[in-house]
Write a protein that holds these residues in place. Sequence first.
Motif, PDB file in Angstrom:
ATOM      1  N   GLU A   1       3.393   6.113   3.103  1.00 13.26           N
ATOM      2  CA  GLU A   1       3.213   4.662   3.209  1.00 13.26           C
ATOM      3  C   GLU A   1       4.217   4.064   4.197  1.00 13.26           C
ATOM      4  O   GLU A   1       3.881   3.157   4.982  1.00 13.26           O
ATOM      5  CB  GLU A   1       3.374   4.023   1.829  1.00 13.26           C
ATOM      6  CG  GLU A   1       3.052   2.534   1.796  1.00 13.26           C
ATOM      7  CD  GLU A   1       3.202   1.936   0.406  1.00 13.26           C
ATOM      8  OE1 GLU A   1       2.492   0.958   0.115  1.00 13.26           O
ATOM      9  OE2 GLU A   1       4.047   2.440  -0.381  1.00 13.26           O
TER      10      GLU A   1
ATOM     11  N   GLN B   1       3.063   5.063   7.728  1.00 10.73           N
ATOM     12  CA  GLN B   1       1.887   4.294   8.144  1.00 10.73           C
ATOM     13  C   GLN B   1       2.267   2.884   8.625  1.00 10.73           C
ATOM     14  O   GLN B   1       1.682   2.379   9.578  1.00 10.73           O
ATOM     15  CB  GLN B   1       0.896   4.201   6.976  1.00 10.73           C
ATOM     16  CG  GLN B   1       0.220   5.520   6.642  1.00 10.73           C
ATOM     17  CD  GLN B   1      -0.333   5.586   5.231  1.00 10.73           C
ATOM     18  OE1 GLN B   1      -0.708   6.632   4.757  1.00 10.73           O
ATOM     19  NE2 GLN B   1      -0.379   4.456   4.541  1.00 10.73           N
ATOM     20  N   SER B   2       3.261   2.295   7.972  1.00 14.55           N
ATOM     21  CA  SER B   2       3.655   0.932   8.340  1.00 14.55           C
ATOM     22  C   SER B   2       4.432   0.907   9.656  1.00 14.55           C
ATOM     23  O   SER B   2       4.410  -0.085  10.380  1.00 14.55           O
ATOM     24  CB  SER B   2       4.496   0.304   7.235  1.00 14.55           C
ATOM     25  OG  SER B   2       5.717   1.005   7.075  1.00 14.55           O
TER      26      SER B   2
ATOM     27  N   LYS C   1      -1.955   5.232  -1.898  1.00 18.36           N
ATOM     28  CA  LYS C   1      -1.155   4.575  -0.862  1.00 18.36           C
ATOM     29  C   LYS C   1      -1.120   5.391   0.426  1.00 18.36           C
ATOM     30  O   LYS C   1      -0.854   4.853   1.501  1.00 18.36           O
ATOM     31  CB  LYS C   1       0.271   4.342  -1.369  1.00 18.36           C
ATOM     32  CG  LYS C   1       0.371   3.329  -2.519  1.00 18.36           C
ATOM     33  CD  LYS C   1       1.807   3.191  -2.998  1.00 18.36           C
ATOM     34  CE  LYS C   1       1.914   2.243  -4.190  1.00 18.36           C
ATOM     35  NZ  LYS C   1       1.616   0.842  -3.827  1.00 18.36           N
ATOM     36  N   SER C   2      -1.382   6.693   0.303  1.00 26.55           N
ATOM     37  CA  SER C   2      -1.374   7.546   1.498  1.00 26.55           C
ATOM     38  C   SER C   2      -2.762   7.612   2.105  1.00 26.55           C
ATOM     39  O   SER C   2      -3.733   7.955   1.433  1.00 26.55           O
ATOM     40  CB  SER C   2      -0.902   8.961   1.157  1.00 26.55           C
ATOM     41  OG  SER C   2      -1.050   9.798   2.287  1.00 26.55           O
ATOM     42  N   GLN C   3      -2.837   7.315   3.400  1.00 27.75           N
ATOM     43  CA  GLN C   3      -4.087   7.446   4.146  1.00 27.75           C
ATOM     44  C   GLN C   3      -4.105   8.727   4.973  1.00 27.75           C
ATOM     45  O   GLN C   3      -5.073   9.005   5.669  1.00 27.75           O
ATOM     46  CB  GLN C   3      -4.263   6.234   5.066  1.00 27.75           C
ATOM     47  CG  GLN C   3      -4.353   4.909   4.329  1.00 27.75           C
ATOM     48  CD  GLN C   3      -4.183   3.720   5.250  1.00 27.75           C
ATOM     49  OE1 GLN C   3      -4.260   3.835   6.466  1.00 27.75           O
ATOM     50  NE2 GLN C   3      -3.940   2.546   4.659  1.00 27.75           N
TER      51      GLN C   3
ATOM     52  N   SER D   1       3.393  10.776  -0.847  1.00 27.61           N
ATOM     53  CA  SER D   1       2.468   9.645  -0.673  1.00 27.61           C
ATOM     54  C   SER D   1       3.230   8.362  -0.375  1.00 27.61           C
ATOM     55  O   SER D   1       2.804   7.551   0.457  1.00 27.61           O
ATOM     56  CB  SER D   1       1.600   9.454  -1.925  1.00 27.61           C
ATOM     57  OG  SER D   1       0.707  10.524  -2.087  1.00 27.61           O
TER      58      SER D   1
END
Length: 541
Positions: A216, A219-220, A99-101, A212
């Motif tokens: 997420e 990131q959103s 889920k983590s980029q 992680s």
Amino acid sequence: MTHKELLEKGYLPKELPPPFESKTFSQKVDEITAEWDTYFSSLSRSQKLGFLESKWSNFSIPKVQLSRRIVNIPNPLHHSKLCKTIADNWAEIEEIFKKSQISSSTPAPDKQKLRTLIPQHSFGEFKRRRLGKSFDNLYEVKTDVSRFYGTIYTHSIPWLIHTKATAKANRNDFSLLGNAIDKDLRNLNSGQTIGIPVGPDTSLVVAEIITSLIDELLQSKLKKIKSFRFIDDYFLYCDSYSDAENAFKFLQSTLTEYQLDINEEKTSISKAPFAFDSKWSIELGSFNFRKRADSQLTDIERFVSLSLMHSAQNPKDSVLLFTIQVLKYLPLFDENWDLYESLILKIGITEPRTLPVVTEILSSNRSRISKKKIRSIVKKIIKIHLPKGHNYEIAWALWMCIEFDLKIKDKVAEKIFASNDKISILIGLDLKSRGLINGTVSISDLDDDLMNEDLMDENWLFIYESIKKGWLSPMIDPVADNKYFEILKTKGVYFYNENARVKTFQIKNPKTEIDDSTKKPKEVEAKRVISVGGGGGGGAY
């Protein structure tokens, strides 16, 4: 990932001296668990209470300047359960990692097989990734989590995995991954909800699950911000100061929601241009050692002098840890060993975190070493650190006595046995069994103390190993009174291997460069000039 793998190389903290290992426990854990489960199921409810929770052992290690860090050795009963939970749910955990980029610290198998799991990328690779992708951003936000492992709220794990509402509505459903990990972590920490053990590889997994899922959320929300994370270090790159400030505030509020705090001392917003590397790492990392014996000797002096200056100027950086790694693999001329040995010992007493590498170097050069010098350093380390209760320094000093067959004086031995440092006392008992501490030194007080000890408390490792090895023989045997540890003993499990030694490395022989025209040793030209201090003079090489 299997629970046996997590137990074999990922259980005990890497900072402990070589004899501490968990290989036999890993090999026998299935047999032990089966026998224990059968016994435990036969107990009454009140009898079971004594085995539901445990305390971990503590080991104090140096950080920077005067600060210390505590690493932990969890009780094998409850730590093996946590390892089993993680291993049985590894596929689900890997999906969480995905889920983590922005993470560079996803747990991955250690190719060198020194640990079970390590971050997938090194910190150097993390830095290069940041630099490569943030080339068109002017602002950098840098921060980390204050006392990360020690402040993790275990209930936040099910909150993040399953949402707060689901976790609270199903708090007793241990088929949910978050609840199972939460319970296992609390059981190995006396039921406490704050803090996870520092040292075991399981904590790297737990920490990455938490971060992680926080990633997420970042990131959103921060879609236009370039974000990067390594364990709990965050770097955010933005186009304006206001964007940087807003991004930091969102990160801070998100961490706060899950009971984590920003480390204000390590938080900054910088505008380009800003340096990517410290001056000391650039200078020491590009230092050139010449390939003639006399020139090499001068260069060693200058390199260590430069390192000590940078260490004094940058007390919060690990300058001497970098220095000792460079010196470790230096192809050394025999005639330069005497000064080289003195300087690495100087580094060892100045920066105790280098002691494992110093011991490696000395063990790999046994035919060259001066026992007199090593004995002097060991004596000084014990004198300085024993009154302060510095476990790491004393344990490594005592292990150097075993490595190099050095005897401990009676008065020093008595002080060690009278201390509260159980790891060092265990090594001291090993020294006594080898005749490196006189048999006349009394340890009767240790026998007496053991009669009142409980193997579910923080001294479990000392109690179990001192009795199993026959180094202590209390009238009332705590191991015989604890069925779980009695099973371990019967199965031949040990966590202290007195036959262990520091791993050595292959010594590289130096090659003198020969001038083809004269057939004589070539003098290497000076490549740069760096001031090495003192009286306005400079040193050229």
